[in-house]
Design a protein around this motif. Structure first.
Motif, PDB file in Angstrom:
ATOM      1  N   UNK A  14       0.820  -1.201   0.000  1.00 56.79           N
ATOM      2  CA  UNK A  14       0.000   0.000   0.000  1.00 56.79           C
ATOM      3  C   UNK A  14       0.859   1.258   0.000  1.00 56.79           C
ATOM      4  N   UNK A  15       1.947   1.249   0.763  1.00 54.73           N
ATOM      5  CA  UNK A  15       2.822   2.414   0.812  1.00 54.73           C
ATOM      6  C   UNK A  15       3.450   2.698  -0.547  1.00 54.73           C
ATOM      7  N   UNK A  16       3.885   1.653  -1.207  1.00 53.34           N
ATOM      8  CA  UNK A  16       4.500   1.820  -2.533  1.00 53.34           C
ATOM      9  C   UNK A  16       3.457   2.309  -3.532  1.00 53.34           C
ATOM     10  N   UNK A  21       1.388   6.493  -6.905  1.00 55.94           N
ATOM     11  CA  UNK A  21       0.157   7.168  -7.311  1.00 55.94           C
ATOM     12  C   UNK A  21       0.311   8.679  -7.150  1.00 55.94           C
ATOM     13  N   UNK A  22       0.868   9.107  -6.021  1.00 50.55           N
ATOM     14  CA  UNK A  22       1.072  10.536  -5.787  1.00 50.55           C
ATOM     15  C   UNK A  22       2.042  11.127  -6.805  1.00 50.55           C
ATOM     16  N   UNK A  26       0.853  14.006  -9.360  1.00 51.58           N
ATOM     17  CA  UNK A  26       1.545  15.297  -9.236  1.00 51.58           C
ATOM     18  C   UNK A  26       2.285  15.667 -10.514  1.00 51.58           C
ATOM     19  N   UNK A  27       2.299  14.746 -11.484  1.00 55.68           N
ATOM     20  CA  UNK A  27       2.973  15.016 -12.742  1.00 55.68           C
ATOM     21  C   UNK A  27       4.469  14.826 -12.709  1.00 55.68           C
ATOM     22  N   UNK A  28       4.986  14.258 -11.620  1.00 51.60           N
ATOM     23  CA  UNK A  28       6.434  14.051 -11.542  1.00 51.60           C
ATOM     24  C   UNK A  28       6.871  12.804 -12.297  1.00 51.60           C
ATOM     25  N   UNK A  29       5.967  11.848 -12.456  1.00 49.17           N
ATOM     26  CA  UNK A  29       6.205  10.722 -13.352  1.00 49.17           C
ATOM     27  C   UNK A  29       5.427  11.017 -14.624  1.00 49.17           C
ATOM     28  N   UNK A 144      -6.192  15.696  -4.585  1.00 46.81           N
ATOM     29  CA  UNK A 144      -6.457  14.872  -3.410  1.00 46.81           C
ATOM     30  C   UNK A 144      -7.850  15.109  -2.844  1.00 46.81           C
ATOM     31  N   UNK A 145      -8.212  16.379  -2.681  1.00 50.13           N
ATOM     32  CA  UNK A 145      -9.526  16.678  -2.106  1.00 50.13           C
ATOM     33  C   UNK A 145     -10.652  16.407  -3.095  1.00 50.13           C
TER      34      UNK A 145
END
Length: 231
Positions: A14-16, A21-22, A26-29, A144-145
């Protein structure tokens, strides 16, 4: 990533998944970015099994896609894909709102009943946070919201399949949109922020008003992406 013995494989999974996902939202990937299970396992210093499970989970959500024999990659959604996502979302939400006019027990109580207001309080709070983020141009906080807002709103209809389907569509929409929105140096005033208006319309069980608000949101988002892709 925690590495002590109290962290279970499920927790790591879940952490990974949450971390990747974040990064995508966030557009970093960036779209088209490919990676292997080993690459991610080495990055987080964990075994391959929870990483593989996390990547499969993200693929099922439309956040990543499996690249046969090569690993996984961030999807490259087109403007046509986005239009189709918007259409699919509209069909789902139109059905939700129409159900309110035909006796669906969503919210559980008649309009004006204090229990109805209580049921919508948390959803409205998410909407207020989403609006603040949109006004400030903070796309990461907004996503997120916004996702939590729609997840909790759809939950009031009491159908987990409905909620899961709409959540998947909204996640995919954001994966597609964020790559274009980040081209703008300043997002303040450019992002839709009518969440609380929607909650208020639904609290009054005004299905047509709710439908119009969502249609405006979809038109706003689509027009912005069309402008950015042409630019």
């Amino acid at each position: 990533m925690p590495g002590n013995g109290t962290v279970t494989r499920s927790t790591l999974r879940q952490q990974i998944a949450d971390a990747l996902r974040d990064e995508v939202l966030a557009g970093r990937l960036r779209p088209g970015r490919a990676f292997t299970v080993k690459e991610i396992a080495d990055q987080y210093g964990v075994s391959a099994t929870p990483v593989r499970e996390a990547l499969v989970d993200l693929s099922a959500q439309g956040i990543l896609e499996a690249d046969q024999h090569r690993g996984f990659r961030v999807p490259e959604y087109s403007l046509t894909d986005y239009r189709n996502m918007i259409e699919a979302r509209s069909l789902v939400t139109d059905g939700m709102f129409q159900a309110l006019t035909t006796g669906h027990p969503a919210f559980g109580t008649p309009p004006g009943d204090p229990r109805t207001a209580t049921a919508l309080t948390t959803v409205r709070r998410r909407g207020e946070e989403a609006q603040r983020a949109a006004t400030a141009g903070d796309i990461t906080v907004l996503i997120g919201y916004d996702l939590r807002f729609w997840r909790e709103l759809s939950a009031l209809f009491g159908n987990p399949y409905l909620g899961d389907f709409l959540h998947r569509l909204r996640v995919q929409s954001w994966v597609c949109a964020v790559q274009h929105l980040l081209r703008l140096p300043d997002l303040r005033g450019r992002l839709w922020s009518g969440h609380t208006e929607l909650v208020d319309a639904l609290a009054r069980r005004e299905a047509e008003a709710a439908r119009a608000i969502v249609a405006d949101a979809n038109a706003h988002s689509l027009a912005l992406l069309e402008h950015l892709t042409k630019g």
